[in-house]
Scaffold this motif. Structure first.
Motif, PDB file in Angstrom:
ATOM      1  N   GLY A 263      54.832  58.964  50.986  1.00 28.46           N
ATOM      2  CA  GLY A 263      53.733  58.493  51.817  1.00 28.46           C
ATOM      3  C   GLY A 263      53.454  57.014  51.746  1.00 28.46           C
ATOM      4  O   GLY A 263      52.380  56.564  52.156  1.00 28.46           O
ATOM      5  N   PHE A 264      54.373  56.217  51.226  1.00 28.13           N
ATOM      6  CA  PHE A 264      54.151  54.770  51.167  1.00 28.13           C
ATOM      7  C   PHE A 264      54.990  54.069  52.234  1.00 28.13           C
ATOM      8  O   PHE A 264      55.971  54.617  52.750  1.00 28.13           O
ATOM      9  CB  PHE A 264      54.511  54.219  49.783  1.00 28.13           C
ATOM     10  CG  PHE A 264      55.913  54.535  49.364  1.00 28.13           C
ATOM     11  CD1 PHE A 264      56.989  53.819  49.862  1.00 28.13           C
ATOM     12  CD2 PHE A 264      56.171  55.559  48.463  1.00 28.13           C
ATOM     13  CE1 PHE A 264      58.275  54.105  49.485  1.00 28.13           C
ATOM     14  CE2 PHE A 264      57.467  55.861  48.083  1.00 28.13           C
ATOM     15  CZ  PHE A 264      58.518  55.135  48.596  1.00 28.13           C
ATOM     16  N   VAL A 265      54.593  52.850  52.541  1.00 31.42           N
ATOM     17  CA  VAL A 265      55.380  52.017  53.446  1.00 31.42           C
ATOM     18  C   VAL A 265      56.414  51.276  52.599  1.00 31.42           C
ATOM     19  O   VAL A 265      56.057  50.616  51.627  1.00 31.42           O
ATOM     20  CB  VAL A 265      54.486  51.010  54.189  1.00 31.42           C
ATOM     21  CG1 VAL A 265      55.329  50.142  55.121  1.00 31.42           C
ATOM     22  CG2 VAL A 265      53.408  51.753  54.974  1.00 31.42           C
ATOM     23  N   PRO A 266      57.687  51.361  52.951  1.00 26.43           N
ATOM     24  CA  PRO A 266      58.714  50.705  52.130  1.00 26.43           C
ATOM     25  C   PRO A 266      58.544  49.196  52.082  1.00 26.43           C
ATOM     26  O   PRO A 266      58.071  48.570  53.029  1.00 26.43           O
ATOM     27  CB  PRO A 266      60.019  51.077  52.842  1.00 26.43           C
ATOM     28  CG  PRO A 266      59.709  52.283  53.648  1.00 26.43           C
ATOM     29  CD  PRO A 266      58.279  52.142  54.052  1.00 26.43           C
ATOM     30  N   TYR A 267      58.936  48.621  50.963  1.00 26.69           N
ATOM     31  CA  TYR A 267      59.095  47.173  50.854  1.00 26.69           C
ATOM     32  C   TYR A 267      60.489  46.826  51.387  1.00 26.69           C
ATOM     33  O   TYR A 267      61.366  47.699  51.503  1.00 26.69           O
ATOM     34  CB  TYR A 267      58.982  46.731  49.398  1.00 26.69           C
ATOM     35  CG  TYR A 267      57.562  46.476  48.931  1.00 26.69           C
ATOM     36  CD1 TYR A 267      56.473  47.149  49.491  1.00 26.69           C
ATOM     37  CD2 TYR A 267      57.307  45.557  47.918  1.00 26.69           C
ATOM     38  CE1 TYR A 267      55.179  46.908  49.050  1.00 26.69           C
ATOM     39  CE2 TYR A 267      56.014  45.312  47.463  1.00 26.69           C
ATOM     40  CZ  TYR A 267      54.954  45.989  48.036  1.00 26.69           C
ATOM     41  OH  TYR A 267      53.680  45.748  47.599  1.00 26.69           O
ATOM     42  N   VAL A 268      60.692  45.552  51.687  1.00 21.89           N
ATOM     43  CA  VAL A 268      61.996  45.139  52.186  1.00 21.89           C
ATOM     44  C   VAL A 268      62.442  43.854  51.487  1.00 21.89           C
ATOM     45  O   VAL A 268      61.656  42.926  51.299  1.00 21.89           O
ATOM     46  CB  VAL A 268      61.972  44.948  53.718  1.00 21.89           C
ATOM     47  CG1 VAL A 268      61.016  43.853  54.138  1.00 21.89           C
ATOM     48  CG2 VAL A 268      63.370  44.653  54.255  1.00 21.89           C
TER      49      VAL A 268
END
Length: 403
Positions: A263-268
């Motif tokens: 449920g997290f937004v990925p880092y890039v």
């Protein structure tokens, strides 16, 4: 360190790079790649793809033109500017799509390729269902209306980028940042750039963009600044800034991929290098002036993998039909696997000099002995040493050295 003026002169004389629109007085910040420049540039791209396209990295070729909302969401419309007098000058090239020339038809030539990856993130996820961590990579043109383009290929208005966006769990972002940082430095040295001409520049907290978790530049000794070093490639931990901007409120959070990943937004993590700056660095680093047999020569000691021509074929004499026929046979065999050049003009020494100057690693001479025992002379560019090799072994000889 070689001067930029020598590189510019060589680039034009030998067909690597020409001034854009030269016969009409040129257009600042634009450059045309000539026959050898195209070959070398493609070799650089090929080596980058080879390093990037692992099973968990996907290729993309996004459009140069994009809906203007892309650049509003990314912050480029508001913030992508340089100071000019008392106003801020936006660096994006503006044009119009369609018959009308009004604000509703405004589009921009992309100033970077990265946003094309971010807006296609969900498309790649839906099509391939990858698990974190994974990457999306692309090579493409970008455009910036630089106020003062300068220093040959170093700062231009039209350029090409090679970018990877590597999506990962936030908790592992530092590790991936460190690994990619090391991997990218090794890529340059593995292709022949001298270690002493490269360095890392790690940004301090007060230098970071507001969205960045960390940023490092790989710098090359171009000789254009007081320290001598200037940016070659940027590596950034962009956190989740871009995905959150393009998916406000993270409306895609219930997507099967995101839910499965917690449920997290990925880092890039983003390594981004301009091909033109890399091309310039490879040329500058390979340039040398030395002596062979008491004669001065100019030579490009390019890594064979990025050299525009891999092998040149010389008939010892151009008026002997049997030698010419055998040389053509050798040439036709080699050109199936390698970029091969034919040269029968002038004496052998002058032919060597020409090939040295464009970085050709090996020259093959067909002579009278070839007709007797089917061996040829192959000469190494860097050492100028020559050895006899059987014609049937030539292909394997070059392949082994390219590995």
């Amino acid at each position: 360190m070689v001067s930029l003026e020598k590189i510019v002169s060589l680039a034009k004389r030998r067909g690597f790079v020409f001034q854009g629109s030269e016969i009409y007085g040129g257009l600042a910040g634009t450059w045309d790649y000539g026959p050898l420049g195209v070959l070398m540039k493609e070799n650089i791209k090929r080596e980058w793809w080879r390093a990037m396209l692992e099973p968990h990295v996907f290729a993309l070729d996004s459009a140069i033109l994009a809906n203007s909302k892309v650049w509003e969401a990314s912050g480029h419309v508001e913030n992508f500017s340089d100071p000019l007098g008392e106003q801020q000058f936006n660096l994006m090239f503006k044009t119009h799509a369609g018959a009308l020339e009004n604000e509703s038809a405004t589009v921009y030539l992309r100033p970077e390729t990265a946003q094309g990856i971010f807006i296609n993130f969900k498309n790649v996820v839906d099509a391939f269902h990858p698990k974190l961590a994974f990457g999306i990579a692309q090579i493409g043109k970008a455009f910036r209306n630089e106020i003062t383009p300068r220093n040959f290929l170093f700062r231009s208005r039209e350029f090409e980028q090679m970018e990877l966006e590597y999506f990962c769990e936030p908790k592992n972002a530092d590790k991936y940042f460190s690994d990619i940082r090391t991997m990218r430095m090794k890529w340059f040295t593995s292709l022949g750039i001298k270690k002493e001409n490269l360095q890392f520049h790690d940004y301090g907290k007060d230098e970071l963009a507001h969205y960045a978790g960390a940023t490092t530049d790989i710098e090359y000794r171009y000789g254009l600044s007081e320290s001598g070093f200037s940016e070659l490639e940027g590596i950034a931990n962009r956190t989740d800034f871009d995905l959150k901007n393009h998916f406000p409120g993270c409306s895609w959070i219930d997507n099967e991929f995101v839910a499965r990943e917690g449920g997290f937004v990925p880092y890039v993590i983003e390594p981004s290098v301009g091909i033109d700056r890399a091309f310039l660095a490879f040329l500058m680093d390979a340039y040398a002036e030395d002596e062979v047999g008491g004669e001065k020569r100019m030579v490009l000691k390019l890594h064979p993998k990025i050299a525009p021509v891999k092998v040149a074929v010389f008939p010892l004499v151009g008026n002997k039909e049997n030698i010419m026929a055998k040389a053509r046979e050798v040439f036709d065999t080699l050109r199936k696997d390698f970029t091969t050049r034919w040269d029968d003009i002038g004496n052998i020494g002058k032919r060597y000099r020409r090939q040295d100057e464009i970085g050709t690693p090996w020259c093959v001479t067909i002579d009278y002995q070839t007709l007797e025992d089917s061996t040829v002379t192959i000469r190494d560019r860097d050492t100028a040493k020559q050895e006899r090799v059987e014609v049937k072994e030539l292909l394997q000889y070059i392949q082994d050295r390219l590995k």
